[in-house]
Scaffold this motif. Structure first.
Motif, PDB file in Angstrom:
ATOM      1  N   VAL A 167     -40.402  -8.429  25.294  1.00  0.00           N
ATOM      2  CA  VAL A 167     -40.157  -9.112  24.027  1.00  0.00           C
ATOM      3  C   VAL A 167     -41.502  -9.529  23.437  1.00  0.00           C
ATOM      4  N   ALA A 168     -41.666  -9.271  22.147  1.00  0.00           N
ATOM      5  CA  ALA A 168     -42.902  -9.716  21.503  1.00  0.00           C
ATOM      6  C   ALA A 168     -42.819 -11.220  21.291  1.00  0.00           C
ATOM      7  N   LEU A 169     -43.771 -11.923  21.900  1.00  0.00           N
ATOM      8  CA  LEU A 169     -43.782 -13.384  21.792  1.00  0.00           C
ATOM      9  C   LEU A 169     -44.899 -13.815  20.863  1.00  0.00           C
ATOM     10  N   LYS A 221     -46.870  -9.421  24.665  1.00  0.00           N
ATOM     11  CA  LYS A 221     -45.617  -8.892  25.195  1.00  0.00           C
ATOM     12  C   LYS A 221     -45.844  -8.623  26.670  1.00  0.00           C
TER      13      LYS A 221
END
Lengths: 225, 419
Positions: A167-169, A221
């Protein structure tokens, strides 16, 4: 794992269910108080996410009903109200967590996962992903079974990543996860950078792969690919 | 000064003046009447004397006038023939005292040659009379003054009692609570009217407070929800694999703006809530200890910016206030001291029994120090700063009866909170 999202703002409910579904949860939505009331009396959920302000009722009432019929369900309140009284009342009647809008979906995801972990295993378990193993009760991290000594913040950061694999954080969500809401200066983003650097180094040192991928302009990520 | 005390004082002063004026007037009237009496008697004796001279044409100090002294002196040369009354002191024949006399002087011819005749009458008895009357009068007036004064005091106290009872209830009235104001009813129409007006005002205040409070909460909800939606959508959007560099730049801008707006909204709502006194919970807190604890929360960033911290404490600063506000106050102060610090700078936390002071190294202010605590006063142009932190600190201080002061001694900025 079944999750019920009680939220009257349809767009927000959709975002939450989309995001959590990607993480493998089965999500259902209730947009009104009565829908929610009906669903909790008919089905069992592992976790319920409740907005306090609903057009036809109060979220607190849902929590109270829920506690009566299914005490094992984890409850997370999401509310725009950030008064201390609301937070205390929420905890008093049996909710497990309180998040103030606007929140990060990644943060909500991490909290849902941590809540389910605590409920199911009493927090007494290991969390394994690829060659990383985290012993949660002892707060110890092993890379290929070699213990890596992480600082408190690095440990929290790793756990946050492990809850949000692939997940792109955003940098902001990481900063808020580590230091909370009251440290919103440019410095905290620098600190995120230096903590990421250290975590990356420590994992690689112990023979792990560099799982942290930078995304230009956005954040990071945690991914195997 | 209290109303009753003020009224008593005015009453006392006015009575004293009036009584003094009455006393003096009375004294003069009595004196005038006595003189009038003595003088008419002297005139009668003058007639007696003249009748005697007319029939005898000679004068000797015989026993005809036992009571009075009559002095007859021959006059040589010119004289002014007129009749005059004078006061005079004559020494007593038997002891060494001088007694007051009223004297009538006139000229007359005895045996063809002019004589000046002085007839005197002792005033000693009259003076005694005046003294006795005056003393009695002073005593009576004094008694009257004291008794009416006391009566007035007791009466006023009784009359004003419902007013003071109502005042006490108004003082105790808290518009943040739901309990309505009830004033004391009495026989006095004005007090009842005042009570009615106060009750109406109080219930309006409670109503307005409630609606304002509801409005702030609703506004918060209404604004935070769409912001939450923007945030969530952006977070979902950044998960897509094929984002160009341009896209990520725009997305970041949107994301930033939304977060900034959310924080701004929260800051303004917080200010409104403090202004509306919605933080009613009170506890005795040790602000010095709390500040020290807060400082620990900032350990990471202090380390990161290599800021050296010194803590000096000479006693604990105890204060009864809302714990939530105390937390916000100290967080904002420390946050401010870190944000405007430079890397490798210094932060000092000093506290004593009646103050907490946070000092930090930093560049000199660009604007006037008085405007430091205004809303949206930003020192740095950095978008990260909202310009609300110190405004919130000031508002909390104003509400909790704390004083705040700013000082700059190159290169140390100090903000001091005094109880």
């Amino acid at each position: 794992m079944k999750i019920l999202v009680v939220e009257d703002e349809k767009g927000l409910a959709e975002s939450i269910t989309d995001y959590l579904s990607r993480e493998g949860f089965i999500c259902e939505v209730a947009n009104t108080f009565w829908q929610a009331d009906e669903k909790i009396s008919l089905y069992q959920y592992d976790c319920t996410i409740v907005d306090l302000t609903l057009p036809d009722g109060n979220g607190f009432d849902i929590i109270q009903t829920l506690k009566k019929i299914a005490a094992a369900t984890g409850i997370i309140i999401i509310s725009a109200r950030n008064t201390l009284e609301d937070k205390l009342k929420g905890l008093e009647i049996g909710s497990d967590d309180y998040m103030t809008k606007p929140f990060h979906l990644s943060e909500l995801n991490a909290r849902v996962k941590s809540l389910i972990r605590r409920r199911n295993f009493g927090g007494n378990n290991d969390m394994t992903w690829k060659d990383i193993r985290v012993n949660l009760p002892a707060r110890k991290v092993f890379i290929k079974d070699i213990e890596a000594t992480l600082s408190k913040k690095e440990y929290d950061l790793l756990l946050y990543f492990l809850s949000n694999i692939d997940v792109a954080l955003t940098k902001e969500s990481i900063a808020e996860h580590l230091w909370g809401d009251n440290m919103d200066s440019a410095d905290s983003l620098d600190m995120v950078y230096s903590h990421i650097k250290n975590l990356r180094r420590k994992i690689v040192e112990k023979g792990g792969k560099d799982y942290i991928q930078s995304i230009y302009g956005i954040g990071y990520k945690f991914t195997a690919s | 000064m209290k109303l009753l005390e003020k009224a008593s004082r005015i009453y006392l002063l006015a009575s004293l003046l009036i009584y003094a004026a009455v006393g003096i007037a009375f004294f003069w009237i009595i004196k005038f009447m006595i003189y009038d009496e003595v003088e008419s008697r002297l005139m009668v004796e003058k007639q007696d004397f003249e009748t005697y001279i007319r029939s005898n044409d000679t004068w000797s100090n015989n026993s005809y006038f036992v009571e009075n002294k009559i002095e007859v002196v021959p006059v040589f040369g010119k004289f002014d023939n007129k009749v005059a009354f004078t006061d005079t002191l004559i020494s007593n024949r038997y002891d060494e005292t001088a007694d007051p006399f009223r004297q009538l002087t006139f000229y007359t011819l005895i045996g063809g040659s002019p004589y000046r005749v002085a007839i005197r009458k002792s005033m000693i008895e009259s003076y005694k009379l005046i003294e006795a009357i005056s003393a009695a009068m002073i005593a009576f007036l004094g008694l009257l003054l004291v008794s009416t004064f006391l009566f007035h005091r007791v009466l006023s106290g009784k009359l004003w009692k419902p007013f003071y009872d109502s005042l006490a209830r108004i003082k105790d009235f808290d518009w943040t609570k739901n309990k309505p104001l009830e004033t004391v009813r009495s026989e006095i129409t004005e007090f009842n009217e005042l009570g009615d007006v106060m009750e109406k005002m109080a219930s309006k205040m409670q109503h307005d407070y409630r609606s304002l409070r509801e409005f702030t909460e609703n506004a918060s909800h209404e604004i935070q929800t769409p912001l939450a939606l923007i945030n969530a959508r952006v977070e979902q959007f950044i998960q897509s694999k094929d984002l160009g560099e341009n896209h990520t730049y725009w997305i970041e801008e949107i994301y930033h703006a939304a977060r900034r707006m959310s924080r701004l909204n929260q800051g303004l709502l917080l200010l409104a809530k403090i202004e509306n006194q919605q933080f009613t919970e009170q506890e005795e807190l040790d602000l010095s200890e709390l500040a020290l604890k807060k400082l620990k929360d900032f350990e990471d960033i202090l380390q990161h910016k290599e800021i050296s911290v010194t803590v000096e404490s000479s006693g604990s600063f105890r204060k009864i206030m809302s714990p939530a506000l105390a937390d916000i106050l100290l967080t904002n102060l420390i946050n401010n001291a870190i944000r405007h610090n430079y890397n490798g700078g210094e932060l000092r936390l000093q506290s004593g029994t009646d103050y907490v002071q946070v000092s930090n190294t930093g560049n000199p202010l660009k604007s006037e120090p008085e405007r430091l605590f205004e809303r949206f006063k930003k020192e740095s142009t950095g978008a990260e700063s909202l310009g609300l932190g110190l405004a919130i600190v000031k508002q909390i201080c104003d509400n909790c009866e704390l004083r705040i002061s700013y000082q700059y001694e190159e290169p140390i900025h100090s903000i001091r909170i005094t109880g």
